[in-house]
Enzyme design. Structure first.
Site, PDB file in Angstrom:
ATOM      1  NE  ARG A 110      -4.127  -1.804   0.319  1.00  0.00           N
ATOM      2  CZ  ARG A 110      -4.179  -3.093  -0.038  1.00  0.00           C
ATOM      3  NH1 ARG A 110      -3.117  -3.666  -0.612  1.00  0.00           N
ATOM      4  NH2 ARG A 110      -5.270  -3.799   0.155  1.00  0.00           N
ATOM      5  CB  SER A 137      -8.549  -1.635   4.200  1.00  0.00           C
ATOM      6  OG  SER A 137      -8.809  -2.885   3.645  1.00  0.00           O
ATOM      7  CD  GLU A 169      -5.518   1.026   2.327  1.00  0.00           C
ATOM      8  OE1 GLU A 169      -6.002   1.737   1.419  1.00  0.00           O
ATOM      9  OE2 GLU A 169      -5.840  -0.148   2.510  1.00  0.00           O
TER      10      GLU A 169
HETATM   11  N1  EPU Z   1     -10.421 -10.686  10.322  1.00  0.00           N
HETATM   12  C1  EPU Z   1     -11.135 -10.757  11.498  1.00  0.00           C
HETATM   13  N2  EPU Z   1     -12.186  -9.905  11.650  1.00  0.00           N
HETATM   14  C2  EPU Z   1     -12.554  -9.016  10.704  1.00  0.00           C
HETATM   15  C3  EPU Z   1     -11.814  -8.949   9.512  1.00  0.00           C
HETATM   16  C4  EPU Z   1     -10.740  -9.795   9.341  1.00  0.00           C
HETATM   17  O1  EPU Z   1     -10.858 -11.540  12.374  1.00  0.00           O
HETATM   18  O2  EPU Z   1     -13.526  -8.289  10.933  1.00  0.00           O
HETATM   19  C5  EPU Z   1      -9.292 -11.621  10.146  1.00  0.00           C
HETATM   20  C6  EPU Z   1      -9.710 -12.967   9.642  1.00  0.00           C
HETATM   21  O3  EPU Z   1      -8.967 -13.922  10.345  1.00  0.00           O
HETATM   22  C7  EPU Z   1      -9.278 -12.995   8.213  1.00  0.00           C
HETATM   23  C8  EPU Z   1      -8.090 -12.058   8.211  1.00  0.00           C
HETATM   24  O4  EPU Z   1      -8.390 -11.096   9.211  1.00  0.00           O
HETATM   25  O5  EPU Z   1      -8.897 -14.269   7.813  1.00  0.00           O
HETATM   26  C9  EPU Z   1      -7.858 -11.381   6.889  1.00  0.00           C
HETATM   27  O6  EPU Z   1      -9.051 -10.762   6.435  1.00  0.00           O
HETATM   28  P1  EPU Z   1      -9.293 -10.435   4.870  1.00  0.00           P
HETATM   29  O7  EPU Z   1      -9.028 -11.626   4.055  1.00  0.00           O
HETATM   30  O8  EPU Z   1     -10.631  -9.791   4.757  1.00  0.00           O
HETATM   31  O9  EPU Z   1      -8.139  -9.438   4.516  1.00  0.00           O
HETATM   32  P2  EPU Z   1      -7.575  -8.141   5.244  1.00  0.00           P
HETATM   33  O10 EPU Z   1      -6.163  -8.400   5.577  1.00  0.00           O
HETATM   34  O11 EPU Z   1      -8.477  -7.693   6.327  1.00  0.00           O
HETATM   35  C10 EPU Z   1      -6.633  -7.121   3.033  1.00  0.00           C
HETATM   36  C11 EPU Z   1      -6.706  -5.822   2.282  1.00  0.00           C
HETATM   37  C12 EPU Z   1      -8.025  -5.711   1.522  1.00  0.00           C
HETATM   38  C13 EPU Z   1      -8.130  -6.876   0.557  1.00  0.00           C
HETATM   39  C14 EPU Z   1      -8.041  -8.188   1.370  1.00  0.00           C
HETATM   40  C15 EPU Z   1      -8.003  -9.403   0.482  1.00  0.00           C
HETATM   41  C16 EPU Z   1      -5.355  -4.274   3.574  1.00  0.00           C
HETATM   42  C17 EPU Z   1      -5.327  -3.075   4.456  1.00  0.00           C
HETATM   43  N3  EPU Z   1      -6.560  -4.708   3.184  1.00  0.00           N
HETATM   44  O12 EPU Z   1      -7.631  -7.075   4.029  1.00  0.00           O
HETATM   45  O13 EPU Z   1      -7.980  -4.509   0.750  1.00  0.00           O
HETATM   46  O14 EPU Z   1      -9.355  -6.844  -0.162  1.00  0.00           O
HETATM   47  O15 EPU Z   1      -6.803  -8.198   2.138  1.00  0.00           O
HETATM   48  O16 EPU Z   1      -6.784  -9.485  -0.181  1.00  0.00           O
HETATM   49  O17 EPU Z   1      -4.295  -4.802   3.256  1.00  0.00           O
HETATM   50  C18 EPU Z   1      -8.553  -2.206   0.688  1.00  0.00           C
HETATM   51  O18 EPU Z   1      -7.348  -1.976   0.657  1.00  0.00           O
HETATM   52  O19 EPU Z   1      -9.407  -1.285   0.670  1.00  0.00           O
HETATM   53  C19 EPU Z   1      -9.010  -3.596   0.797  1.00  0.00           C
HETATM   54  C20 EPU Z   1     -10.301  -3.909   0.917  1.00  0.00           C
END
Ligand code: EPU
Length: 338
Positions: A163, A238, A334
């Site tokens: 990012r 995010s 972010e």
């Molecule tokens: N999780 C929770 N609770 C929540 C959300 C997430 O416990 O409310 C935990 C879960 O264990 C889950 C893990 O976090 O397995 C990862 O969650 P997710 O796959 O939704 O991914 P993220 O790391 O929260 C990142 C990006 C997203 C992108 C997803 C998928 C960032 C800041 N965000 O989210 O990007 O869609 O991975 O690759 O890196 C964005 O940048 O706007 C965005 C949506």
């Protein structure tokens, strides 16, 4: 090129914040951009793309340049099955992805349904489901705001990180990106389905040999389940970055929370999902007036209607404080807070 006055930006930012632009200039080609940058009465500008990664906390008194330059074109297909594509900055990112899928150009299918425009995609090196912009990016053209000259940024010039890019650091505020060049595949697509949720989605649809369209459809389905549609509930995806912490600190956290989700970044660093940290602090699904934390993904802050930017920001600060108190981890925004 014309200057409009006191324009509401509600429709121009995905958070749906009703801030006003004192001067609003829609830019539909490079000539108009150069003309606007030469207006003698102004020396500073606010560049607006798809408005999908910003939180407006007040009105904007400097001219808002709405980059609306359109066009996408496949330039050349190589004998190795690679295709070079140029896309103008004002194209909507997801429409570009759908166009690629229709034309059988592979590489951006995992980046389906990301809000925002093509011209702003390099700034934060957009990424999702195991793919980042840098994996398909070859270069971009930009106008130097000072000299009005065109500059080409090659992949290595952009210093892409998680990012992050040169456009968030030393080049910040100095250039306006006008078009982006990609290298995609026209056959033998290298599918990236290693991200767990994609595999599961494909399996539950009984797809064992997926096409780029299958992967795109899977990503769209996952995103639609987890993330709010900005057309229905204002949000900027995010709100925070996932923090990267030293391994030793993570081991302390893991003693208390053996099931803490995490990704190994290097031998010494671990990335912890901020969504999980926020959920552990009890914020998931909470609402404070019209500002809230999304019920399916705690990393996403939402505007239920008429939240002011300051209210969203106050909630963000409250979350940061709470995560720090509970885990001793700082999470940083972010989105650009303006
Ligand atoms: N999780 C929770 N609770 C929540 C959300 C997430 O416990 O409310 C935990 C879960 O264990 C889950 C893990 O976090 O397995 C990862 O969650 P997710 O796959 O939704 O991914 P993220 O790391 O929260 C990142 C990006 C997203 C992108 C997803 C998928 C960032 C800041 N965000 O989210 O990007 O869609 O991975 O690759 O890196 C964005 O940048 O706007 C965005 C949506």
């Amino acid at each position: 090129m014309s200057i409009q006055h006191n324009v509401s930006l509600k429709e121009f930012n995905t958070f749906g914040i009703d801030a006003k632009a004192k001067y609003f200039i829609s830019i539909s080609n490079k000539e108009e951009l150069i003309e606007a940058l030469q207006l003698p009465q102004f020396s500073e500008y606010f560049v607006l793309g798809g408005g999908s990664n910003m939180l407006l906390t007040g009105d904007i008194d400097i001219p808002v340049l709405h980059i609306n330059i359109k066009g996408k074109e496949a330039l050349a297909v190589s004998s190795q099955g690679h295709v070079g594509i140029e896309v103008q900055a004002g194209e909507n990112w997801h429409e570009f992805v759908l166009w690629c899928i229709e034309n059988n150009y592979g590489g951006v299918e995992n980046l389906s349904l990301i809000p925002g425009n093509v011209g702003t995609s390099p700034i934060q090196n957009i990424g999702a489901y195991g793919v980042e912009l840098k994996d398909v990016f070859t270069s971009c053209t930009a106008i130097d705001i000072e000299t009005l000259e065109e500059k080409i940024f090659m992949l290595e010039d952009c210093k892409f990180g998680y990012r992050n890019s040169i456009f968030k650091n030393e080049a910040k505020g100095k250039y306006i990106i006008t078009s982006v060049f990609f290298e995609l595949t026209s056959r033998d697509h290298q599918l990236n389905t290693s991200y767990g949720a994609i595999q599961q989605e494909l399996e539950s649809n009984n797809i064992s040999e997926p096409t780029i369209k299958d992967v795109s459809d899977a990503v769209i389905a996952i995103r639609q389940r987890k993330l709010p549609d900005p057309k229905e509930i204002g949000n900027s995806g995010s709100f925070f970055k996932n923090p990267v912490i030293p391994k030793a600190e993570f081991e302390v956290l893991q003693e208390k929370h053996p099931n803490a989700p995490h990704y190994v970044v290097s031998d010494t660093e671990i990335k912890v999902p901020a969504g999980w940290l926020i959920e552990q602090c009890g914020f998931k699904g909470q609402r404070f007036g019209d500002a809230g934390v999304h019920k399916n993904q705690a990393l996403v802050l939402v505007n239920y209607g008429n939240a002011k930017g300051e209210e969203i920001l106050a909630l963000a600060k409250k979350i940061q404080k709470s995560v720090f108190e509970k885990f001793n981890i700082s999470i940083v925004a972010e989105v650009n807070v303006i």
